[in-house]
Structures are given as structure tokens and as C-alpha cells.
Design an enzyme around this catalytic site. Sequence first.
Site, short mmCIF file in Angstrom:
data_model
loop_
_atom_site.label_atom_id
_atom_site.label_comp_id
_atom_site.label_asym_id
_atom_site.label_seq_id
_atom_site.Cartn_x
_atom_site.Cartn_y
_atom_site.Cartn_z
CG ASP A 16 -2.13 0.91 1.04
OD1 ASP A 16 -2.40 1.34 -0.10
OD2 ASP A 16 -2.81 1.20 2.05
CG ASN A 18 2.31 1.00 -5.09
OD1 ASN A 18 3.22 0.93 -4.26
ND2 ASN A 18 1.87 -0.04 -5.78
NE ARG A 20 -1.55 6.57 0.77
CZ ARG A 20 -1.69 5.73 1.78
NH1 ARG A 20 -1.48 6.15 3.00
NH2 ARG A 20 -2.03 4.48 1.57
CD1 TRP A 21 7.40 6.31 -2.69
CD2 TRP A 21 7.10 6.43 -4.92
NE1 TRP A 21 8.64 6.29 -3.29
CE2 TRP A 21 8.49 6.36 -4.65
CE3 TRP A 21 6.67 6.51 -6.24
CZ2 TRP A 21 9.44 6.37 -5.66
CZ3 TRP A 21 7.63 6.53 -7.25
CH2 TRP A 21 9.01 6.45 -6.95
CG HIS A 33 0.03 1.10 -9.35
ND1 HIS A 33 -0.18 0.82 -8.02
CD2 HIS A 33 -1.07 1.80 -9.75
CE1 HIS A 33 -1.36 1.32 -7.65
NE2 HIS A 33 -1.91 1.92 -8.68
CB SER A 61 -8.70 -5.58 -3.09
OG SER A 61 -9.26 -4.34 -3.46
CD GLU A 63 -13.32 -5.29 -1.65
OE1 GLU A 63 -14.19 -6.16 -1.64
OE2 GLU A 63 -12.13 -5.54 -1.37
CG ASN A 64 -7.70 -2.43 -5.30
OD1 ASN A 64 -6.80 -3.21 -4.99
ND2 ASN A 64 -8.01 -1.40 -4.53
NE ARG A 190 -8.22 1.16 5.10
CZ ARG A 190 -7.86 2.43 5.22
NH1 ARG A 190 -7.89 3.01 6.40
NH2 ARG A 190 -7.48 3.13 4.16
C1 IPE Z 1 -5.76 -2.83 -0.16
O1 IPE Z 1 -5.33 -1.53 -0.42
C2 IPE Z 1 -5.72 -3.63 -1.40
C3 IPE Z 1 -4.38 -3.95 -1.90
C4 IPE Z 1 -3.26 -3.61 -1.33
C5 IPE Z 1 -4.32 -4.71 -3.12
P1 IPE Z 1 -6.35 -0.36 -0.71
O2 IPE Z 1 -5.55 0.87 -0.88
O3 IPE Z 1 -7.24 -0.74 -1.83
O4 IPE Z 1 -7.23 -0.33 0.62
P2 IPE Z 1 -8.09 0.79 1.32
O5 IPE Z 1 -9.09 1.28 0.29
O6 IPE Z 1 -7.16 1.89 1.72
O7 IPE Z 1 -8.72 0.13 2.50
C1 IPE Z 2 -1.35 -0.17 -3.37
O1 IPE Z 2 -1.15 1.18 -3.50
C2 IPE Z 2 -1.58 -0.90 -4.65
C3 IPE Z 2 -2.99 -1.27 -4.91
C4 IPE Z 2 -3.96 -1.25 -4.03
C5 IPE Z 2 -3.32 -1.71 -6.26
P1 IPE Z 2 -2.37 2.18 -3.60
O2 IPE Z 2 -2.69 2.36 -5.04
O3 IPE Z 2 -3.53 1.78 -2.77
O4 IPE Z 2 -1.73 3.50 -3.02
P2 IPE Z 2 -2.42 4.64 -2.16
O5 IPE Z 2 -3.06 3.97 -0.98
O6 IPE Z 2 -3.43 5.30 -3.04
O7 IPE Z 2 -1.30 5.55 -1.78
MG MG Z 3 -4.13 2.23 -0.88
#
Ligand code: IPE
Ligand code: IPE
Ligand code: MG
Length: 243
Positions: A16, A18, A20-21, A33, A61, A63-64, A190
Site C-alpha cells: 500500500d 504506491n 501517495r508515493w 505502481h 483487491s 474492491e480495486n 486495517r
Molecule cells: C488494499 O489496499 C488492497 C491492496 C493492497 C491490493 P487499498 O488501498 O485498496 O485499501 P483501502 O481502500 O485503503 O482500504
Molecule cells: C497499493 O497502493 C496498490 C494497490 C492497491 C493496487 P495504492 O494504489 O492503494 O496506493 P495509495 O493507498 O493510493 O497511496
Molecule cells: Mg491504498
Amino acid sequence: MENELKIPSHVGIIVDGNGRWAKARELSRSKGHEFGFQNLQKLTTYMYRKGIKYISAYLFSTENFKRSDNEVNFIMNNLLVGRLKEILEFCHKEQIKALFSGRHEKLSAKVLKAMDQIETETKDYRERIFNICFNYGSHAEIVDATKKIVEDVQSGKLKINDLDEKIFSKYLYQQLPPVDLLIRTSGEQRISNFMLWQCSYAEFYFPKTLFPDFKAEDFDEALIEYTKRDRRFGGISYENESN
Ligand code: IPE
Ligand code: IPE
Ligand code: MG
């Protein structure tokens, strides 16, 4: 110190931060990513060298799919399908058996083909297992297991009274030991629908570091912290504690 470190058998990583980075560098989320993908290869290489046998990485996920088409397409097509050769070379070089956990629905034929090729080509490696949670949700996994159980009960293959925790777990996507250490980068505290069954006694570790910056030395810190934890599994630590 090195000798005293406890090495978990199975490490779960919720990748998690990527996005924000990338934002902090005025880059697109997709670039985040891409850097995350590069870091994952370096980090897993290091983790296996430290003696970890099983790694489960949460990469996409169920949900993604709520995210923009652009972002979803980049992860599916540019990273998984587009970097297939690189992924295969990596698995062969490190002798990693890759498994995919998650639902197939909503994934394109190209993505499914790439996943199948990765699993097939790496199936004979034994020492290092990489469980890639992709279009994965723990609720989905538990529902899918329940459906298979109901089918087996209806067909007479399974007796309802024989169903216990051990048999239930055989219906999950993979037959892996429970997660010992769960790391979620980026400071979120979480679980976001990751391996609820498998993490029942996992030690949780929530570093603030965003995933593309989470390096070998950060993993060493996680191991030091894990070593300090007293894993009781519902029992007690010392035999001669008074009642
Ligand atoms: C959880 O990260 C899913 C994966 C790392 C693949 P998310 O960034 O989707 O989770 P939430 O929305 O902050 O809970
Ligand atoms: C995790 O990084 C990768 C996936 C959930 C696919 P995020 O894309 O969730 O990064 P943030 O949480 O928006 O920074
Ligand atoms: Mg995230």
C-alpha cells in the site's frame, strides 16, 4: 542478534502507498505502481534469502475495480501482461513457485492467460512460494469455499458433521500455513479484506513507509519487531505462572 531473530514461515504483505508515493513526486498513480512492482521483486528476493518460505502479496483487491479504468488497465495490462517475460525470468532466477489467489470473473482472457502461464511454468519449484492475491477478497474466498462445501454435501462427498476448521481450510484458494507476520505499508492500520481466515493469529506490523520505499532494512526492522512479540495462541507464556 542475527542468530536470535525469529524467522516467520509465512509473511503477508498488503502492498500500500504506491499512489501517495507517486503523488508526492507529482507522478501519475501508474508510475507509483511501476515503482512498487520493481520494489516488490527486490523485496521478495531479500525476504526469501532471509529464510521466509511463503509470501502472500495483496496486489489487487476485489474492491480495486472501483478505481479508474486507466489505473486498473495499467495494473492488469502494463504490469501483469506487459511484464510477463520479466516476471517469468524473475521467478526462474529465484526459483519461486508463483500461485494466484482470487476470482477469475472480471479478469480479461489476456490476464488469465498470463496468470496461467506463470503458474504452469513455475509449478515445480518447492522452496519458495509466492502467493499473488489478485482480484482477491477474503469475503469472496470464504463465500467461494462455502459454495464448494455445499456442493460436496449435496453430492454426498462430504458429511456435514465432518466439517471442521481443518476441512473448511481445505476449500480455501491455497493450501498454505497460516500467516505469521502481516505487514501493511503506508501507515494504514486495517486489513482491507485480506486473508481474514489465514491471519487469525498473525502478528500485525504497520510501518509508515510507502511501499515503493519499503526496502531490505525496513524488512529487517519488521523481523526485529516480530522477534519481540510473544505469540501465545490463546495459551500462556510461562509454564509456572500462578492461577
Ligand atoms: C488494499 O489496499 C488492497 C491492496 C493492497 C491490493 P487499498 O488501498 O485498496 O485499501 P483501502 O481502500 O485503503 O482500504
Ligand atoms: C497499493 O497502493 C496498490 C494497490 C492497491 C493496487 P495504492 O494504489 O492503494 O496506493 P495509495 O493507498 O493510493 O497511496
Ligand atoms: Mg491504498
